[in-house]
Design a protein around this motif. Structure first.
Motif, PDB file in Angstrom:
ATOM      1  N   LYS A   1      85.474 -34.141  -9.156  1.00 38.56           N
ATOM      2  CA  LYS A   1      84.348 -35.023  -9.123  1.00 38.56           C
ATOM      3  C   LYS A   1      84.757 -35.579 -10.728  1.00 38.56           C
ATOM      4  O   LYS A   1      83.715 -36.609 -10.344  1.00 38.56           O
ATOM      5  CB  LYS A   1      83.071 -33.760  -9.353  1.00 38.56           C
ATOM      6  N   LEU A   2      85.876 -35.194 -10.937  1.00 38.52           N
ATOM      7  CA  LEU A   2      86.086 -35.849 -12.923  1.00 38.52           C
ATOM      8  C   LEU A   2      87.041 -37.339 -12.251  1.00 38.52           C
ATOM      9  O   LEU A   2      88.519 -36.588 -11.619  1.00 38.52           O
ATOM     10  CB  LEU A   2      86.416 -35.143 -13.679  1.00 38.52           C
ATOM     11  N   PRO A   3      87.121 -38.292 -13.101  1.00 39.28           N
ATOM     12  CA  PRO A   3      88.369 -39.067 -13.388  1.00 39.28           C
ATOM     13  C   PRO A   3      89.089 -39.123 -13.640  1.00 39.28           C
ATOM     14  O   PRO A   3      89.210 -38.386 -15.060  1.00 39.28           O
ATOM     15  CB  PRO A   3      86.928 -40.218 -13.920  1.00 39.28           C
ATOM     16  N   ALA A   4      90.726 -39.308 -12.955  1.00 37.03           N
ATOM     17  CA  ALA A   4      91.766 -38.536 -12.671  1.00 37.03           C
ATOM     18  C   ALA A   4      92.084 -39.404 -14.640  1.00 37.03           C
ATOM     19  O   ALA A   4      92.664 -38.759 -15.558  1.00 37.03           O
ATOM     20  CB  ALA A   4      92.903 -38.570 -12.154  1.00 37.03           C
ATOM     21  N   GLN A   5      92.463 -40.512 -15.071  1.00 40.54           N
ATOM     22  CA  GLN A   5      92.478 -41.371 -16.237  1.00 40.54           C
ATOM     23  C   GLN A   5      91.432 -40.777 -17.404  1.00 40.54           C
ATOM     24  O   GLN A   5      92.119 -41.181 -18.622  1.00 40.54           O
ATOM     25  CB  GLN A   5      92.134 -42.672 -15.689  1.00 40.54           C
ATOM     26  N   GLN A   6      90.433 -40.131 -17.262  1.00 44.40           N
ATOM     27  CA  GLN A   6      89.378 -39.971 -18.381  1.00 44.40           C
ATOM     28  C   GLN A   6      89.634 -38.156 -18.444  1.00 44.40           C
ATOM     29  O   GLN A   6      89.524 -37.643 -19.791  1.00 44.40           O
ATOM     30  CB  GLN A   6      88.128 -39.677 -18.367  1.00 44.40           C
ATOM     31  N   PHE A   7      90.279 -37.372 -18.208  1.00 43.62           N
ATOM     32  CA  PHE A   7      89.928 -36.230 -17.688  1.00 43.62           C
ATOM     33  C   PHE A   7      91.940 -35.373 -17.650  1.00 43.62           C
ATOM     34  O   PHE A   7      92.055 -35.743 -16.904  1.00 43.62           O
ATOM     35  CB  PHE A   7      89.466 -35.292 -17.395  1.00 43.62           C
ATOM     36  N   TYR A   8      92.244 -33.885 -17.672  1.00 43.84           N
ATOM     37  CA  TYR A   8      93.409 -33.391 -17.476  1.00 43.84           C
ATOM     38  C   TYR A   8      93.250 -31.689 -17.667  1.00 43.84           C
ATOM     39  O   TYR A   8      92.731 -31.492 -18.825  1.00 43.84           O
ATOM     40  CB  TYR A   8      94.299 -33.922 -18.401  1.00 43.84           C
ATOM     41  N   ARG A   9      94.187 -31.116 -17.032  1.00 45.25           N
ATOM     42  CA  ARG A   9      94.492 -30.215 -16.749  1.00 45.25           C
ATOM     43  C   ARG A   9      95.650 -30.103 -17.558  1.00 45.25           C
ATOM     44  O   ARG A   9      96.198 -29.889 -17.473  1.00 45.25           O
ATOM     45  CB  ARG A   9      94.216 -29.456 -15.342  1.00 45.25           C
ATOM     46  N   VAL A  10      95.055 -29.339 -18.681  1.00 46.25           N
ATOM     47  CA  VAL A  10      96.134 -28.314 -19.503  1.00 46.25           C
ATOM     48  C   VAL A  10      96.403 -26.649 -19.559  1.00 46.25           C
ATOM     49  O   VAL A  10      96.792 -26.350 -20.401  1.00 46.25           O
ATOM     50  CB  VAL A  10      95.448 -28.432 -21.235  1.00 46.25           C
ATOM     51  N   HIS A  11      95.208 -26.012 -18.618  1.00 47.01           N
ATOM     52  CA  HIS A  11      96.111 -24.445 -18.615  1.00 47.01           C
ATOM     53  C   HIS A  11      94.717 -24.360 -17.397  1.00 47.01           C
ATOM     54  O   HIS A  11      94.280 -25.187 -16.581  1.00 47.01           O
ATOM     55  CB  HIS A  11      94.686 -23.969 -19.918  1.00 47.01           C
ATOM     56  N   ASN A  12      94.987 -23.051 -16.617  1.00 50.47           N
ATOM     57  CA  ASN A  12      94.706 -22.712 -15.328  1.00 50.47           C
ATOM     58  C   ASN A  12      93.365 -22.305 -15.608  1.00 50.47           C
ATOM     59  O   ASN A  12      92.286 -22.695 -14.867  1.00 50.47           O
ATOM     60  CB  ASN A  12      95.247 -20.756 -15.107  1.00 50.47           C
ATOM     61  N   SER A  13      92.916 -22.254 -17.071  1.00 51.32           N
ATOM     62  CA  SER A  13      91.830 -21.587 -16.902  1.00 51.32           C
ATOM     63  C   SER A  13      90.420 -23.242 -17.835  1.00 51.32           C
ATOM     64  O   SER A  13      89.747 -22.858 -17.942  1.00 51.32           O
ATOM     65  CB  SER A  13      91.176 -20.428 -17.677  1.00 51.32           C
ATOM     66  N   TYR A  14      91.592 -24.305 -18.183  1.00 50.52           N
ATOM     67  CA  TYR A  14      90.418 -25.666 -19.061  1.00 50.52           C
ATOM     68  C   TYR A  14      91.328 -27.151 -18.752  1.00 50.52           C
ATOM     69  O   TYR A  14      92.178 -27.332 -18.182  1.00 50.52           O
ATOM     70  CB  TYR A  14      91.287 -25.747 -20.458  1.00 50.52           C
TER      71      TYR A  14
ATOM     72  N   ILE B   1      92.021 -24.549 -27.924  1.00 47.59           N
ATOM     73  CA  ILE B   1      91.785 -24.665 -26.747  1.00 47.59           C
ATOM     74  C   ILE B   1      93.438 -24.966 -26.157  1.00 47.59           C
ATOM     75  O   ILE B   1      94.414 -25.123 -26.644  1.00 47.59           O
ATOM     76  CB  ILE B   1      91.122 -26.200 -25.772  1.00 47.59           C
ATOM     77  N   PRO B   2      93.490 -23.664 -25.979  1.00 41.91           N
ATOM     78  CA  PRO B   2      95.303 -23.176 -25.255  1.00 41.91           C
ATOM     79  C   PRO B   2      95.975 -24.016 -23.997  1.00 41.91           C
ATOM     80  O   PRO B   2      94.899 -25.152 -23.517  1.00 41.91           O
ATOM     81  CB  PRO B   2      94.874 -22.001 -24.720  1.00 41.91           C
ATOM     82  N   ILE B   3      97.421 -23.650 -24.075  1.00 38.22           N
ATOM     83  CA  ILE B   3      97.700 -25.327 -23.231  1.00 38.22           C
ATOM     84  C   ILE B   3      98.493 -24.555 -22.731  1.00 38.22           C
ATOM     85  O   ILE B   3      99.453 -23.505 -23.059  1.00 38.22           O
ATOM     86  CB  ILE B   3      98.748 -26.375 -23.874  1.00 38.22           C
ATOM     87  N   GLY B   4      98.772 -24.543 -21.359  1.00 36.10           N
ATOM     88  CA  GLY B   4      99.744 -23.460 -20.645  1.00 36.10           C
ATOM     89  C   GLY B   4     100.396 -23.969 -20.621  1.00 36.10           C
ATOM     90  O   GLY B   4     100.996 -25.707 -20.494  1.00 36.10           O
ATOM     91  N   LYS B   5     101.997 -23.204 -20.475  1.00 34.30           N
ATOM     92  CA  LYS B   5     103.333 -23.838 -20.701  1.00 34.30           C
ATOM     93  C   LYS B   5     104.003 -24.852 -19.518  1.00 34.30           C
ATOM     94  O   LYS B   5     105.153 -25.669 -19.456  1.00 34.30           O
ATOM     95  CB  LYS B   5     104.739 -22.605 -20.262  1.00 34.30           C
ATOM     96  N   LYS B   6     103.344 -24.357 -18.323  1.00 32.32           N
ATOM     97  CA  LYS B   6     103.516 -25.365 -17.084  1.00 32.32           C
ATOM     98  C   LYS B   6     102.523 -26.943 -17.533  1.00 32.32           C
ATOM     99  O   LYS B   6     103.408 -27.734 -16.929  1.00 32.32           O
ATOM    100  CB  LYS B   6     103.395 -24.591 -15.855  1.00 32.32           C
ATOM    101  N   TYR B   7     101.455 -26.373 -18.144  1.00 33.74           N
ATOM    102  CA  TYR B   7     101.334 -27.481 -18.496  1.00 33.74           C
ATOM    103  C   TYR B   7     101.794 -28.403 -19.754  1.00 33.74           C
ATOM    104  O   TYR B   7     101.107 -30.145 -19.733  1.00 33.74           O
ATOM    105  CB  TYR B   7     100.023 -27.824 -18.229  1.00 33.74           C
ATOM    106  N   ALA B   8     102.081 -27.979 -20.357  1.00 30.87           N
ATOM    107  CA  ALA B   8     102.291 -28.492 -22.015  1.00 30.87           C
ATOM    108  C   ALA B   8     103.370 -29.830 -21.930  1.00 30.87           C
ATOM    109  O   ALA B   8     102.724 -31.133 -22.341  1.00 30.87           O
ATOM    110  CB  ALA B   8     103.319 -27.583 -22.685  1.00 30.87           C
ATOM    111  N   GLU B   9     104.560 -30.041 -20.995  1.00 29.79           N
ATOM    112  CA  GLU B   9     104.985 -31.652 -20.434  1.00 29.79           C
ATOM    113  C   GLU B   9     104.232 -32.132 -20.206  1.00 29.79           C
ATOM    114  O   GLU B   9     104.736 -33.454 -20.805  1.00 29.79           O
ATOM    115  CB  GLU B   9     105.989 -31.600 -20.549  1.00 29.79           C
ATOM    116  N   SER B  10     103.547 -32.330 -19.317  1.00 27.29           N
ATOM    117  CA  SER B  10     103.259 -33.087 -18.801  1.00 27.29           C
ATOM    118  C   SER B  10     101.495 -33.764 -19.732  1.00 27.29           C
ATOM    119  O   SER B  10     101.751 -34.749 -19.805  1.00 27.29           O
ATOM    120  CB  SER B  10     102.777 -33.280 -17.367  1.00 27.29           C
TER     121      SER B  10
END
Length: 238
Positions: free
Chosen positions: A186-199, A221-230
């Motif tokens: 539902k959210l615009p990708a340019q404004q929001f980002y997934r940084v963790h499996n839960s956030y 808010i934690p940043i998951g390992k698989k999301y950190a670089e991107s």
């Protein structure tokens, strides 16, 4: 992803709630209102903000077919009813589909896929302008639809089949029965980002970040390992 702005009209509160729940499970549907009286939806439809109506037929003030005949340029319509005898009349009105209650979810999904296929046949510039104009979305909270502006959202926390939406200037988050993947759609990708499996976070609300965590106001808010670089490449390109 282009989304269909849709409304549901039904005089039975439980049926309306069930329909809203099913709509929210579909990534390409954006529910912008629910109504127990079709006349209450008239202004929204007249303004051209509705792409698809889920419309009950047997209602006390005005039947669904009567209401549809009053609309000069109706949007797409899916009838939802417990009565099969209206099917022929419905197709005379060029509806997308006719769903008999209780509606199995797989049958509901088939109907909305048909609507989405027709929606995609609209001129590209028209659908793009609709997407650009949208500055808000709706969620179902405690038997009603809540309108939330994108700019109000700080971050969103996923809890299995529920999400908590944290809004600026509000002490308590909004809780709605959606998973994180559905709310992300539902959210615009340019404004929001997934940084963790839960956030999910609003990028413009971040005050600082490290390799493994970020801060929005005072909230860590934690940043998951698989999301950190991107995430770092998107938020802080070098």
């Amino acid at each position: 992803m282009l989304k269909l702005n849709c409304i549901a009209i039904d005089d039975e509160p439980f049926a309306l709630e069930m329909m809203a729940d099913d709509i929210q499970k579909i990534p390409f549907l954006n529910i912008i209102g629910t109504f127990s009286n079709p006349l209450d939806a008239w202004q929204l439809i007249k303004q051209g903000k509705v792409d698809l109506i889920f419309l009950d037929i047997q209602m006390p003030t005005l039947t669904g077919t009567q209401f549809l005949r009053t609309l000069p340029t109706p949007p797409m319509v899916i009838f939802t009813t417990a009565y099969q005898q209206y099917a022929l009349e419905g197709y005379d009105l060029d509806i997308i589909d006719y769903l008999l209650k209780p509606i199995p979810f797989e049958r509901f999904l088939k109907a909305v896929n048909k609507a989405y296929e027709r929606f995609q046949m609209k001129p590209k510039e028209m659908t793009e302008s609709i997407a650009e104009d949208a500055a808000f979305f709706f969620i179902h909270v405690e038997y009603k639809q809540i309108k939330i502006y994108f700019d109000e959202v700080l971050y969103i926390e996923g809890l299995k089949d529920y999400v908590k939406i944290f809004i600026k200037n509000q002490n308590k988050p909004l809780l709605t029965r959606l998973n994180l993947k559905s709310i992300e759609a539902k959210l615009p990708a340019q404004q929001f980002y997934r940084v963790h499996n839960s956030y999910l976070v609003a990028l413009n609300k971040i005050t600082s970040f490290k390799k493994t965590k970020l801060y929005i106001e005072k909230q860590e808010i934690p940043i998951g390992k698989k999301y950190a670089e991107s995430f770092e490449q998107k938020y802080h390109p070098k």
